[in-house]
Design a protein around this motif. Structure first.
Motif, PDB file in Angstrom:
ATOM      1  N   GLU A  40      -1.779  -1.814  -9.288  1.00  0.00           N
ATOM      2  CA  GLU A  40      -2.464  -3.357  -8.790  1.00  0.00           C
ATOM      3  C   GLU A  40      -2.489  -3.360  -7.431  1.00  0.00           C
ATOM      4  O   GLU A  40      -3.461  -3.633  -6.578  1.00  0.00           O
ATOM      5  CB  GLU A  40      -1.808  -4.540  -9.480  1.00  0.00           C
ATOM      6  N   ASN A  41      -1.451  -2.964  -6.537  1.00  0.00           N
ATOM      7  CA  ASN A  41      -1.129  -3.154  -5.162  1.00  0.00           C
ATOM      8  C   ASN A  41      -2.159  -2.258  -4.431  1.00  0.00           C
ATOM      9  O   ASN A  41      -3.087  -2.557  -3.765  1.00  0.00           O
ATOM     10  CB  ASN A  41       0.218  -2.799  -4.941  1.00  0.00           C
ATOM     11  N   ARG A  42      -2.458  -0.982  -5.114  1.00  0.00           N
ATOM     12  CA  ARG A  42      -3.258   0.113  -4.682  1.00  0.00           C
ATOM     13  C   ARG A  42      -4.873  -0.239  -4.740  1.00  0.00           C
ATOM     14  O   ARG A  42      -5.599  -0.005  -3.728  1.00  0.00           O
ATOM     15  CB  ARG A  42      -3.147   1.556  -5.309  1.00  0.00           C
ATOM     16  N   GLN A  43      -4.967  -0.930  -6.129  1.00  0.00           N
ATOM     17  CA  GLN A  43      -6.430  -1.492  -5.981  1.00  0.00           C
ATOM     18  C   GLN A  43      -6.844  -2.353  -4.903  1.00  0.00           C
ATOM     19  O   GLN A  43      -7.883  -2.337  -4.450  1.00  0.00           O
ATOM     20  CB  GLN A  43      -6.516  -2.010  -7.362  1.00  0.00           C
ATOM     21  N   ARG A  60       3.186   4.064   2.934  1.00  0.00           N
ATOM     22  CA  ARG A  60       4.404   4.264   1.972  1.00  0.00           C
ATOM     23  C   ARG A  60       4.953   3.006   2.101  1.00  0.00           C
ATOM     24  O   ARG A  60       5.231   2.008   3.146  1.00  0.00           O
ATOM     25  CB  ARG A  60       5.066   5.307   2.079  1.00  0.00           C
ATOM     26  N   TYR A  61       5.643   2.359   0.901  1.00  0.00           N
ATOM     27  CA  TYR A  61       6.726   1.251   0.975  1.00  0.00           C
ATOM     28  C   TYR A  61       7.694   1.503  -0.178  1.00  0.00           C
ATOM     29  O   TYR A  61       7.409   2.068  -1.046  1.00  0.00           O
ATOM     30  CB  TYR A  61       5.831   0.115   0.958  1.00  0.00           C
ATOM     31  N   ASP A  62       8.846   0.854   0.111  1.00  0.00           N
ATOM     32  CA  ASP A  62       9.741   0.890  -0.908  1.00  0.00           C
ATOM     33  C   ASP A  62      10.434  -0.551  -0.619  1.00  0.00           C
ATOM     34  O   ASP A  62      10.086  -1.311   0.025  1.00  0.00           O
ATOM     35  CB  ASP A  62      10.820   2.047  -0.727  1.00  0.00           C
ATOM     36  N   ALA A  63      11.641  -0.708  -1.278  1.00  0.00           N
ATOM     37  CA  ALA A  63      12.357  -1.929  -1.345  1.00  0.00           C
ATOM     38  C   ALA A  63      13.109  -2.165   0.005  1.00  0.00           C
ATOM     39  O   ALA A  63      13.395  -3.378   0.263  1.00  0.00           O
ATOM     40  CB  ALA A  63      13.345  -2.080  -2.280  1.00  0.00           C
ATOM     41  N   CYS A  64      12.914  -1.271   0.793  1.00  0.00           N
ATOM     42  CA  CYS A  64      13.465  -1.631   2.082  1.00  0.00           C
ATOM     43  C   CYS A  64      12.647  -1.706   3.569  1.00  0.00           C
ATOM     44  O   CYS A  64      12.758  -2.373   4.600  1.00  0.00           O
ATOM     45  CB  CYS A  64      14.898  -0.544   2.590  1.00  0.00           C
ATOM     46  N   ASN A  65      11.744  -0.892   3.533  1.00  0.00           N
ATOM     47  CA  ASN A  65      10.788  -0.736   4.372  1.00  0.00           C
ATOM     48  C   ASN A  65       9.311  -0.226   4.327  1.00  0.00           C
ATOM     49  O   ASN A  65       9.221   0.202   3.096  1.00  0.00           O
ATOM     50  CB  ASN A  65      11.413  -0.092   5.872  1.00  0.00           C
ATOM     51  N   PHE A 161       1.670  -5.069   3.373  1.00  0.00           N
ATOM     52  CA  PHE A 161       2.827  -3.977   2.965  1.00  0.00           C
ATOM     53  C   PHE A 161       4.065  -4.746   3.047  1.00  0.00           C
ATOM     54  O   PHE A 161       5.072  -4.263   2.374  1.00  0.00           O
ATOM     55  CB  PHE A 161       2.639  -2.731   4.092  1.00  0.00           C
ATOM     56  N   ARG A 162       4.227  -5.711   3.744  1.00  0.00           N
ATOM     57  CA  ARG A 162       5.303  -6.341   3.818  1.00  0.00           C
ATOM     58  C   ARG A 162       5.457  -7.262   2.412  1.00  0.00           C
ATOM     59  O   ARG A 162       6.822  -7.275   1.820  1.00  0.00           O
ATOM     60  CB  ARG A 162       5.471  -7.679   4.768  1.00  0.00           C
ATOM     61  N   ALA A 163       4.504  -7.697   1.812  1.00  0.00           N
ATOM     62  CA  ALA A 163       4.631  -8.556   0.461  1.00  0.00           C
ATOM     63  C   ALA A 163       4.803  -7.474  -0.460  1.00  0.00           C
ATOM     64  O   ALA A 163       5.748  -7.572  -1.502  1.00  0.00           O
ATOM     65  CB  ALA A 163       3.145  -9.151   0.178  1.00  0.00           C
ATOM     66  N   CYS A 164       4.265  -6.223  -0.548  1.00  0.00           N
ATOM     67  CA  CYS A 164       4.455  -5.161  -1.415  1.00  0.00           C
ATOM     68  C   CYS A 164       6.212  -4.723  -1.248  1.00  0.00           C
ATOM     69  O   CYS A 164       6.775  -4.580  -2.357  1.00  0.00           O
ATOM     70  CB  CYS A 164       3.749  -3.913  -1.046  1.00  0.00           C
ATOM     71  N   ARG A 165       6.531  -4.820  -0.153  1.00  0.00           N
ATOM     72  CA  ARG A 165       8.044  -4.602   0.082  1.00  0.00           C
ATOM     73  C   ARG A 165       8.926  -5.517  -0.689  1.00  0.00           C
ATOM     74  O   ARG A 165       9.809  -5.177  -1.264  1.00  0.00           O
ATOM     75  CB  ARG A 165       8.401  -4.167   1.647  1.00  0.00           C
ATOM     76  N   ASP A 166       8.620  -6.851  -0.182  1.00  0.00           N
ATOM     77  CA  ASP A 166       9.444  -7.801  -0.590  1.00  0.00           C
ATOM     78  C   ASP A 166       9.222  -8.172  -2.179  1.00  0.00           C
ATOM     79  O   ASP A 166      10.155  -8.192  -2.823  1.00  0.00           O
ATOM     80  CB  ASP A 166       8.976  -9.001  -0.013  1.00  0.00           C
ATOM     81  N   ASP A 167       8.236  -7.660  -2.864  1.00  0.00           N
ATOM     82  CA  ASP A 167       8.026  -7.631  -4.112  1.00  0.00           C
ATOM     83  C   ASP A 167       8.867  -6.787  -4.872  1.00  0.00           C
ATOM     84  O   ASP A 167       9.545  -6.928  -5.658  1.00  0.00           O
ATOM     85  CB  ASP A 167       6.611  -7.657  -4.752  1.00  0.00           C
ATOM     86  N   MET A 168       8.778  -5.478  -4.321  1.00  0.00           N
ATOM     87  CA  MET A 168       9.431  -4.259  -4.731  1.00  0.00           C
ATOM     88  C   MET A 168      11.075  -4.784  -4.608  1.00  0.00           C
ATOM     89  O   MET A 168      11.873  -4.414  -5.590  1.00  0.00           O
ATOM     90  CB  MET A 168       9.404  -3.022  -4.326  1.00  0.00           C
TER      91      MET A 168
END
Length: 196
Positions: A40-43, A60-65, A161-168
């Protein structure tokens, strides 16, 4: 030949001691954790880039950066627009990307409004649309001369990307794990090992 029967006492996650909960959480993070909203994020990212004429690569994103590279496919004269000229450009060229007509229902009949609009998830219908478009909405409320189209696109991607990181990051917490464990009915031994 010999048959042996063993009896286990099984616990729900909320019935475990704090140490056992931590052990179960750590084991889940190492072996079973899966972030389920990547598609969904990629779409949302792909739709945004397509509609606003930018290319985002090496992200790229993960739970930290997170990290990303982007470039604009717009002409230099558009990349340099700022202030009220940028606001006019966005309204004239991207109105349908930013707003959708509001729906009104009367009984089973529905109709689109020709006057009222909605700014809720206009790209794909997923909540992360609002995160990527928020810098544009904030800019349109009070256009300033120091923000260009290129700068605004960078702010949008950074917000996304900040929102994706925070969600993860939020899906890796003990609270999320406890909810997930209860929802799936997982049971554990007293030491926190998943019973399967």
């Amino acid at each position: 030949m010999r048959t042996e029967t063993r009896t286990y006492t099984l616990y729900r996650i909320t019935e475990l001691s704090e140490e056992a909960k931590e052990k179960a959480h750590t084991e889940w993070l190492c072996n079973r954790y899966f972030y389920g909203w990547t598609h969904e994020n990629r779409q949302t990212l792909d739709t945004f880039c397509e509609r606003f004429g930018i290319v985002c690569r090496n992200w790229r994103y993960d739970a930290c950066n997170y990290s990303y590279d982007y470039r604009s496919r717009q002409e230099d004269c558009i990349d340099g627009l700022n202030g009220w000229r940028l606001a006019a450009y966005l309204m004239n060229n991207h109105w349908n990307d930013l707003y959708t007509p509001k729906y009104f229902w009367k009984g089973r009949k529905g109709r689109k409004s020709r006057i009222f609009v909605d700014a809720c998830c206009p790209l794909t219908g997923y909540y992360i649309d609002n995160c990527i478009l928020d810098p544009i909405y904030q800019f349109l409320k009070s256009p300033t001369e120091n923000i260009t189209f290129d700068c605004l696109m960078n702010e949008c991607l950074d917000s996304f990307f900040r929102a994706c990181r925070d969600d993860m990051e939020s899906t890796r917490t003990l609270e999320y794990f406890t909810e997930e464990s209860n929802a799936n009915g997982w049971e554990y031994l007293s030491d926190g090992k998943l019973f399967n």
